[in-house]
Design a protein around this motif. Sequence first.
Motif, PDB file in Angstrom:
ATOM      1  N   ARG A   1       0.831  -1.193   0.000  1.00 26.49           N
ATOM      2  CA  ARG A   1       0.000   0.000   0.000  1.00 26.49           C
ATOM      3  C   ARG A   1       0.872   1.252   0.000  1.00 26.49           C
ATOM      4  O   ARG A   1       1.981   1.239   0.527  1.00 26.49           O
ATOM      5  CB  ARG A   1      -0.902   0.016   1.231  1.00 26.49           C
ATOM      6  N   VAL A   2       0.319   2.312  -0.568  1.00 23.57           N
ATOM      7  CA  VAL A   2       0.997   3.607  -0.587  1.00 23.57           C
ATOM      8  C   VAL A   2      -0.016   4.673  -0.196  1.00 23.57           C
ATOM      9  O   VAL A   2      -1.126   4.708  -0.721  1.00 23.57           O
ATOM     10  CB  VAL A   2       1.576   3.942  -1.978  1.00 23.57           C
ATOM     11  N   ARG A   3       0.404   5.544   0.701  1.00 21.48           N
ATOM     12  CA  ARG A   3      -0.415   6.698   1.105  1.00 21.48           C
ATOM     13  C   ARG A   3       0.397   7.947   0.812  1.00 21.48           C
ATOM     14  O   ARG A   3       1.519   8.093   1.280  1.00 21.48           O
ATOM     15  CB  ARG A   3      -0.724   6.613   2.591  1.00 21.48           C
ATOM     16  N   TRP A   4      -0.163   8.835  -0.020  1.00 23.25           N
ATOM     17  CA  TRP A   4       0.478  10.119  -0.323  1.00 23.25           C
ATOM     18  C   TRP A   4      -0.396  11.239   0.217  1.00 23.25           C
ATOM     19  O   TRP A   4      -1.590  11.304  -0.067  1.00 23.25           O
ATOM     20  CB  TRP A   4       0.642  10.332  -1.829  1.00 23.25           C
ATOM     21  N   ARG A   5       0.205  12.129   0.983  1.00 21.81           N
ATOM     22  CA  ARG A   5      -0.466  13.345   1.474  1.00 21.81           C
ATOM     23  C   ARG A   5       0.280  14.502   0.847  1.00 21.81           C
ATOM     24  O   ARG A   5       1.510  14.613   0.998  1.00 21.81           O
ATOM     25  CB  ARG A   5      -0.388  13.380   2.997  1.00 21.81           C
ATOM     26  N   THR A   6      -0.426  15.348   0.133  1.00 22.63           N
ATOM     27  CA  THR A   6       0.181  16.480  -0.551  1.00 22.63           C
ATOM     28  C   THR A   6      -0.350  17.767   0.062  1.00 22.63           C
ATOM     29  O   THR A   6      -1.556  17.965   0.143  1.00 22.63           O
ATOM     30  CB  THR A   6      -0.144  16.451  -2.057  1.00 22.63           C
ATOM     31  N   VAL A   7       0.574  18.624   0.487  1.00 20.72           N
ATOM     32  CA  VAL A   7       0.203  19.876   1.140  1.00 20.72           C
ATOM     33  C   VAL A   7       1.017  21.004   0.518  1.00 20.72           C
ATOM     34  O   VAL A   7       2.206  20.852   0.255  1.00 20.72           O
ATOM     35  CB  VAL A   7       0.491  19.814   2.654  1.00 20.72           C
ATOM     36  N   GLY A   8       0.361  22.109   0.288  1.00 19.35           N
ATOM     37  CA  GLY A   8       1.048  23.287  -0.225  1.00 19.35           C
ATOM     38  C   GLY A   8       0.055  24.305  -0.720  1.00 19.35           C
ATOM     39  O   GLY A   8      -1.153  24.119  -0.595  1.00 19.35           O
ATOM     40  N   PRO A   9       0.562  25.352  -1.326  1.00 21.75           N
ATOM     41  CA  PRO A   9      -0.350  26.397  -1.797  1.00 21.75           C
ATOM     42  C   PRO A   9      -1.243  25.941  -2.952  1.00 21.75           C
ATOM     43  O   PRO A   9      -2.341  26.461  -3.118  1.00 21.75           O
ATOM     44  CB  PRO A   9       0.585  27.528  -2.230  1.00 21.75           C
ATOM     45  N   ALA A  10      -0.806  24.957  -3.726  1.00 14.26           N
ATOM     46  CA  ALA A  10      -1.600  24.519  -4.877  1.00 14.26           C
ATOM     47  C   ALA A  10      -2.440  23.275  -4.590  1.00 14.26           C
ATOM     48  O   ALA A  10      -3.394  23.005  -5.304  1.00 14.26           O
ATOM     49  CB  ALA A  10      -0.684  24.245  -6.068  1.00 14.26           C
ATOM     50  N   LYS A  11      -2.085  22.510  -3.540  1.00 11.90           N
ATOM     51  CA  LYS A  11      -2.764  21.234  -3.321  1.00 11.90           C
ATOM     52  C   LYS A  11      -2.958  20.953  -1.841  1.00 11.90           C
ATOM     53  O   LYS A  11      -2.145  21.325  -1.005  1.00 11.90           O
ATOM     54  CB  LYS A  11      -1.955  20.083  -3.924  1.00 11.90           C
ATOM     55  N   ASP A  12      -4.041  20.242  -1.564  1.00 11.74           N
ATOM     56  CA  ASP A  12      -4.318  19.673  -0.246  1.00 11.74           C
ATOM     57  C   ASP A  12      -5.017  18.351  -0.525  1.00 11.74           C
ATOM     58  O   ASP A  12      -6.239  18.269  -0.498  1.00 11.74           O
ATOM     59  CB  ASP A  12      -5.188  20.615   0.592  1.00 11.74           C
ATOM     60  N   HIS A  13      -4.220  17.338  -0.873  1.00  3.48           N
ATOM     61  CA  HIS A  13      -4.757  16.071  -1.383  1.00  3.48           C
ATOM     62  C   HIS A  13      -4.326  14.882  -0.534  1.00  3.48           C
ATOM     63  O   HIS A  13      -3.274  14.904   0.110  1.00  3.48           O
ATOM     64  CB  HIS A  13      -4.249  15.806  -2.807  1.00  3.48           C
ATOM     65  N   LEU A  14      -5.124  13.826  -0.621  1.00  5.77           N
ATOM     66  CA  LEU A  14      -4.794  12.540  -0.021  1.00  5.77           C
ATOM     67  C   LEU A  14      -5.047  11.465  -1.070  1.00  5.77           C
ATOM     68  O   LEU A  14      -6.111  11.448  -1.700  1.00  5.77           O
ATOM     69  CB  LEU A  14      -5.659  12.283   1.215  1.00  5.77           C
ATOM     70  N   GLN A  15      -4.049  10.598  -1.274  1.00  5.35           N
ATOM     71  CA  GLN A  15      -4.189   9.437  -2.168  1.00  5.35           C
ATOM     72  C   GLN A  15      -3.831   8.191  -1.373  1.00  5.35           C
ATOM     73  O   GLN A  15      -2.797   8.165  -0.707  1.00  5.35           O
ATOM     74  CB  GLN A  15      -3.219   9.513  -3.344  1.00  5.35           C
ATOM     75  N   GLN A  16      -4.674   7.185  -1.470  1.00  6.52           N
ATOM     76  CA  GLN A  16      -4.395   5.921  -0.800  1.00  6.52           C
ATOM     77  C   GLN A  16      -4.567   4.800  -1.819  1.00  6.52           C
ATOM     78  O   GLN A  16      -5.647   4.637  -2.383  1.00  6.52           O
ATOM     79  CB  GLN A  16      -5.326   5.728   0.391  1.00  6.52           C
ATOM     80  N   SER A  17      -3.477   4.065  -2.057  1.00  6.79           N
ATOM     81  CA  SER A  17      -3.462   3.021  -3.086  1.00  6.79           C
ATOM     82  C   SER A  17      -3.221   1.662  -2.460  1.00  6.79           C
ATOM     83  O   SER A  17      -2.422   1.528  -1.531  1.00  6.79           O
ATOM     84  CB  SER A  17      -2.346   3.288  -4.101  1.00  6.79           C
ATOM     85  N   VAL A  18      -3.898   0.660  -3.010  1.00  6.48           N
ATOM     86  CA  VAL A  18      -3.687  -0.731  -2.633  1.00  6.48           C
ATOM     87  C   VAL A  18      -3.298  -1.487  -3.897  1.00  6.48           C
ATOM     88  O   VAL A  18      -4.017  -1.447  -4.903  1.00  6.48           O
ATOM     89  CB  VAL A  18      -4.955  -1.352  -2.007  1.00  6.48           C
ATOM     90  N   TYR A  19      -2.145  -2.157  -3.837  1.00  9.29           N
ATOM     91  CA  TYR A  19      -1.645  -2.976  -4.942  1.00  9.29           C
ATOM     92  C   TYR A  19      -1.761  -4.431  -4.521  1.00  9.29           C
ATOM     93  O   TYR A  19      -1.237  -4.814  -3.475  1.00  9.29           O
ATOM     94  CB  TYR A  19      -0.176  -2.651  -5.229  1.00  9.29           C
ATOM     95  N   ARG A  20      -2.449  -5.229  -5.332  1.00 10.34           N
ATOM     96  CA  ARG A  20      -2.570  -6.663  -5.067  1.00 10.34           C
ATOM     97  C   ARG A  20      -2.029  -7.425  -6.272  1.00 10.34           C
ATOM     98  O   ARG A  20      -2.355  -7.101  -7.417  1.00 10.34           O
ATOM     99  CB  ARG A  20      -4.018  -7.046  -4.812  1.00 10.34           C
ATOM    100  N   ARG A  21      -1.208  -8.430  -5.970  1.00 10.31           N
ATOM    101  CA  ARG A  21      -0.612  -9.217  -7.042  1.00 10.31           C
ATOM    102  C   ARG A  21      -1.723  -9.836  -7.882  1.00 10.31           C
ATOM    103  O   ARG A  21      -2.638 -10.448  -7.348  1.00 10.31           O
ATOM    104  CB  ARG A  21       0.288 -10.309  -6.458  1.00 10.31           C
ATOM    105  N   ALA A  22      -1.667  -9.639  -9.189  1.00 12.76           N
ATOM    106  CA  ALA A  22      -2.681 -10.186 -10.089  1.00 12.76           C
ATOM    107  C   ALA A  22      -2.608 -11.695 -10.072  1.00 12.76           C
ATOM    108  O   ALA A  22      -1.521 -12.275  -9.997  1.00 12.76           O
ATOM    109  CB  ALA A  22      -2.466  -9.644 -11.499  1.00 12.76           C
ATOM    110  N   SER A  23      -3.751 -12.340 -10.111  1.00 12.14           N
ATOM    111  CA  SER A  23      -3.768 -13.805 -10.086  1.00 12.14           C
ATOM    112  C   SER A  23      -3.005 -14.347 -11.279  1.00 12.14           C
ATOM    113  O   SER A  23      -3.039 -13.787 -12.370  1.00 12.14           O
ATOM    114  CB  SER A  23      -5.210 -14.319 -10.101  1.00 12.14           C
TER     115      SER A  23
END
Length: 152
Positions: A123-145
Amino acid sequence: MSHPVPDTLAYLAGRWTVTRALEDLSTGATGRFLGTADIQPSDDGARALLVEDGELVWAATANRAGRTLRLLPRPDGTAEVTFADGRPFHDLDLRSGRWAVHHPCGRDRYEGVFTVVSPHEWRVRWRTVGPAKDHLQQSVYRRASGTRHAAS
């Protein structure tokens, strides 16, 4: 709980499904990305490409989306991650199963946390903060069958 990985590139190699939740924290707008990530080392093992491809839904509009990153393995089992054009992005060290990173982008700052959950999920969690952005991204990667897993 995290799952230690002695060799980042060997663990990541293969095909993954990707589910990503996105949120603009300043407006409350949300979106999602559903797709795949193919991570294929070059024949000489000097690098790998991470190619994501899928559908991004934002504000009730669906569009095809994707990105390409380069992973440059190091002898100690870590990797350097760059953008497709070679610009530096961040280091990646999954040996403990968890890695925190930051990336300045103009006046904004990306704070990322990578967590290996198992041999078949990270999993990856990105929090972006600044004058242009206030974002949260949360990704889950699962190995493909059917994807062979080289190392855990």
